[in-house]
Design a protein around this motif. Sequence first.
Motif, PDB file in Angstrom:
ATOM      1  N   UNK A  82       0.866  -1.196   0.000  1.00  0.00           N
ATOM      2  CA  UNK A  82       0.000   0.000   0.000  1.00  0.00           C
ATOM      3  C   UNK A  82       0.889   1.228   0.000  1.00  0.00           C
ATOM      4  N   UNK A  83       0.716   2.082  -1.022  1.00  0.00           N
ATOM      5  CA  UNK A  83       1.528   3.309  -1.023  1.00  0.00           C
ATOM      6  C   UNK A  83       0.670   4.567  -0.995  1.00  0.00           C
ATOM      7  N   UNK A  84      -0.610   4.419  -1.353  1.00  0.00           N
ATOM      8  CA  UNK A  84      -1.526   5.559  -1.234  1.00  0.00           C
ATOM      9  C   UNK A  84      -2.954   5.026  -1.099  1.00  0.00           C
ATOM     10  N   UNK A  85      -3.937   5.911  -1.250  1.00  0.00           N
ATOM     11  CA  UNK A  85      -5.315   5.489  -0.980  1.00  0.00           C
ATOM     12  C   UNK A  85      -5.976   4.777  -2.165  1.00  0.00           C
ATOM     13  N   UNK A  86      -5.224   4.550  -3.231  1.00  0.00           N
ATOM     14  CA  UNK A  86      -5.766   3.911  -4.420  1.00  0.00           C
ATOM     15  C   UNK A  86      -5.789   2.372  -4.235  1.00  0.00           C
ATOM     16  N   UNK A  87      -6.993   1.844  -3.977  1.00  0.00           N
ATOM     17  CA  UNK A  87      -7.126   0.405  -3.701  1.00  0.00           C
ATOM     18  C   UNK A  87      -6.697  -0.451  -4.899  1.00  0.00           C
ATOM     19  N   UNK A  88      -7.069  -0.020  -6.111  1.00  0.00           N
ATOM     20  CA  UNK A  88      -6.704  -0.807  -7.307  1.00  0.00           C
ATOM     21  C   UNK A  88      -5.191  -0.878  -7.447  1.00  0.00           C
ATOM     22  N   UNK A  89      -4.531   0.230  -7.156  1.00  0.00           N
ATOM     23  CA  UNK A  89      -3.071   0.266  -7.255  1.00  0.00           C
ATOM     24  C   UNK A  89      -2.451  -0.674  -6.214  1.00  0.00           C
ATOM     25  N   UNK A  90      -2.982  -0.623  -4.986  1.00  0.00           N
ATOM     26  CA  UNK A  90      -2.459  -1.500  -3.922  1.00  0.00           C
ATOM     27  C   UNK A  90      -2.624  -2.959  -4.321  1.00  0.00           C
ATOM     28  N   UNK A  91      -3.774  -3.260  -4.908  1.00  0.00           N
ATOM     29  CA  UNK A  91      -4.044  -4.630  -5.325  1.00  0.00           C
ATOM     30  C   UNK A  91      -3.061  -5.050  -6.424  1.00  0.00           C
ATOM     31  N   UNK A  92      -2.848  -4.149  -7.387  1.00  0.00           N
ATOM     32  CA  UNK A  92      -1.951  -4.462  -8.511  1.00  0.00           C
ATOM     33  C   UNK A  92      -0.517  -4.642  -8.012  1.00  0.00           C
ATOM     34  N   UNK A  93      -0.086  -3.763  -7.120  1.00  0.00           N
ATOM     35  CA  UNK A  93       1.288  -3.860  -6.604  1.00  0.00           C
ATOM     36  C   UNK A  93       1.483  -5.148  -5.800  1.00  0.00           C
ATOM     37  N   UNK A  94       0.466  -5.489  -5.021  1.00  0.00           N
ATOM     38  CA  UNK A  94       0.544  -6.726  -4.224  1.00  0.00           C
ATOM     39  C   UNK A  94       0.572  -7.940  -5.140  1.00  0.00           C
ATOM     40  N   UNK A  95      -0.192  -7.870  -6.211  1.00  0.00           N
ATOM     41  CA  UNK A  95      -0.255  -8.968  -7.163  1.00  0.00           C
ATOM     42  C   UNK A  95       1.087  -9.152  -7.870  1.00  0.00           C
ATOM     43  N   UNK A  96       1.729  -8.045  -8.173  1.00  0.00           N
ATOM     44  CA  UNK A  96       3.059  -8.102  -8.820  1.00  0.00           C
ATOM     45  C   UNK A  96       4.040  -8.787  -7.897  1.00  0.00           C
ATOM     46  N   UNK A  97       4.010  -8.401  -6.637  1.00  0.00           N
ATOM     47  CA  UNK A  97       4.919  -8.998  -5.650  1.00  0.00           C
ATOM     48  C   UNK A  97       4.670 -10.504  -5.543  1.00  0.00           C
ATOM     49  N   UNK A  98       3.384 -10.855  -5.427  1.00  0.00           N
ATOM     50  CA  UNK A  98       3.024 -12.272  -5.296  1.00  0.00           C
ATOM     51  C   UNK A  98       3.513 -13.064  -6.519  1.00  0.00           C
ATOM     52  N   UNK A  99       3.230 -12.527  -7.702  1.00  0.00           N
ATOM     53  CA  UNK A  99       3.567 -13.222  -8.942  1.00  0.00           C
ATOM     54  C   UNK A  99       5.074 -13.467  -9.059  1.00  0.00           C
ATOM     55  N   UNK A 100       5.866 -12.419  -8.899  1.00  0.00           N
ATOM     56  CA  UNK A 100       7.313 -12.568  -9.107  1.00  0.00           C
ATOM     57  C   UNK A 100       7.977 -13.366  -7.991  1.00  0.00           C
ATOM     58  N   UNK A 101       7.449 -13.251  -6.789  1.00  0.00           N
ATOM     59  CA  UNK A 101       7.978 -14.040  -5.670  1.00  0.00           C
ATOM     60  C   UNK A 101       7.752 -15.524  -5.953  1.00  0.00           C
ATOM     61  N   UNK A 102       6.517 -15.848  -6.366  1.00  0.00           N
ATOM     62  CA  UNK A 102       6.202 -17.254  -6.647  1.00  0.00           C
ATOM     63  C   UNK A 102       7.020 -17.785  -7.815  1.00  0.00           C
TER      64      UNK A 102
END
Lengths: 458, 130
Positions: A200-220
Motif C-alpha cells: 500500500x503506497x496511497x489510498x488507491x485500492x486498485x493500485x495497492x491490489x496491482x502492486x501486491x499482485x506483482x509482488x506475489x507473482x514474481x515471488x512465486x
Amino acid sequence: MNKDLLTVNIIMAVCIYPLMPIMYFILKNSAKAKKNLMLGVTLPFDARQDARVLALCDEFKRRLRAVCLILAVIPVSCFFTGYMSISLTIQMTWILVAVVVPYAIYAVYHTRLKMLKQENKWFGETQGAALLDTRVSFSAMKRVNAWLYVPPVLASIVPVAVGVATRAEGAMMAMYVTDAVLTAGISLLHKILYRQRAEVIDSNTSLSRALSDIRRHYWEMTFLWLTWSTGVFSLLIWLLINGSMGIIILSVAYVAVVLISAMSAEFRARKAQEKLTAESGRDKFVDLDRYWMLGLFYYNPADKHFMVNDRIGVGTSVNLARPAAMVLMAFAVVCMLAMPAFGVWMMSEEFTAPYVEVSESAIMAYHTGLEYRVDFADISSVGLLGEMPASKRVAGTGFTALLKGRFNASGIGPCRLCLNPKVPPFIVIVTDETTYIFGSGSADETLATFERLSKSVD
Amino acid sequence: MLLEIDFSGETPIYLQIRNQVVMGIADGRLSPGEKLPTIRELANEAGINMMTANKAYALLKQEGRIIADRRSGAIVCAGNAGAADGAANGVISGKVRSGLKLLVAEAKLDGVPESELLELCTELYNEGSI
C-alpha cells in the motif's frame, strides 16, 4: 601460473564477478522513481520532478559508475599473483569491498536527498504511520498450486534413495542429502510470502491490489524456478558425479540460472512498480522514511514483524528492532568480515614453511603444529624425491607453496604430504599403511634431515 | 478503505482502528455488508499484536458497528443493530452526549463561537453518504 591456480582463479572469477554488475544495476535502478521512492527517500509527485532531486540522482549514478568500474578491475590482479592464498584473499576482500563501497555511496546520496526533503518539507500527510487497505490482504490472496513444487523435490530425493540402496560413499551421501534438504527448504520458503504485507503506497485500492499482485507473482515465479533448478541440479550432479569437469560446468550453470531468474524477477517487478506508480504521490501517500536508517535498515519497535517487504522490488528485509533480526544481522556482518580474515589466515598457512625433525625414535613433520609423526619401527623404506609428481588433493590444503594432508600422487598412489612443492628434494617414507612425503623450508635442511633419518632407520 | 496506524501517537492502536472504522462507516468509505479483514489479516497487515486487533473488533462488535465471527471475519453493519449499550436508532446515546459535552466544553474554553461550532458540526455531520 600453474594449472591448478589458473583453474581456481577462473572458477572464482565466474562465481564472484557477477556481483559487480548486480550491485551496480540494483543501486542505479534505485535512483529511478518508483512507489514514490528515489534513492530510498519518499517524495511527493512534484518533488520527484524537481531539478535539484534529478541532479542529485544523476550525480549518484555517475559516482556509482566510476567506483564500480574501478572495483571491476581489481579481481584481474589475481591472475598475476603466483600464490593461491594471495589470490583467494584478494577475491574475498573484493567481495566485501564490492558490497560495502557501492552501498556507502548510496547511503551518502540518500542522506543528501533526505536533507533536501527536510529543507523543502516534502513530507507525506501520513508520515510515520502504517497504512493498510481493508480491501487488500496478502494472506487472503490466491496461492500457487503446491503440487508444482512436488516434482523437483521428488527428483532431489532420487539420488538419496539410490545412495541408500547402493550404500554410497559417506561424502557423496552427504552431498545428496544436502541437495534434497535444500530443494525441500526452498520450496517451503515461498510460504514466507503469505506472511508479508500488501503493498500500500496511497489510498488507491486498485493500485495497492496491482502492486501486491506483482509482488506475489514474481515471488512465486522466483521460488518455483529456484526449486526446479535445485531439484534438476541434484539429479544431474548425481548422474555426472564421475566427471569433475561436468560437475564444475553444472555448478556454474546452476548459479547462472538462479542468478538470472532472481534478477529477472527483481527487475521486472521494479519496472512494473515504476510504471504503475508514476502518478502516485499527488494526494495522501505512505511515508515511512523515519523507520528506514540510511534507506537500507528497517528499525520500528512498534512493528511486530520480523520480516518486512523491501521498499522496492520483491525482496525482504528484517526489522532490526526485533532481537532475532539483530542476531541475524550481527551474524551476517561477522560472516562478511570473516572473509578477508580467512584470507589472512590462508596466507599465514601458505607462507609458513614446513619443517621436518628427527628424534630418537620417530620422524615428525611440522607446519603450524605437529602434522605427522612416523615411528622408525613402522618405516619400511625411505628415499629422496627430486620433484613432486602431479597430485590430486583428497583432504587437506593444496596451495601453490604448501601441500598438506591426504593426496593421491601420480606414480605413488595415496599418500600424506607436508611440504612446499617449490622446494625440492622431498623425503619419501614408506610404511605398511601408507606413504609419507615431507619437505623442509630449504633443500639443505631437507637433505640434512634425510641423512639423519637414513642413519636412524639403518 | 485506508486505515492509518500511528505507532508513535498517544491514542492506543486498538482505538485508532475502532475510530477509523466508525468514521469510515459514517462517511461512506465503508459500506454496510462490506467485509473487513479477519483479525489475523488485520494484525499481519498492520504489524500489530493479534490481541490488539481483537480488542478493536470486540469494541466495534459491542457497539454494533460490525458483526464478527472467527470464520468469515468481520462485516460492516447497516446501523447500530445489536449495540450492547441499548442505544436505539435515532436517539442520542449517553456516550455520544457525554463525548459531545466534553468537546463543546473544550471549544468553549478555547473561545470558539457557538455559531462556528454549530456550523462545523453540521459540516461534519453531512460529510459522506450516511
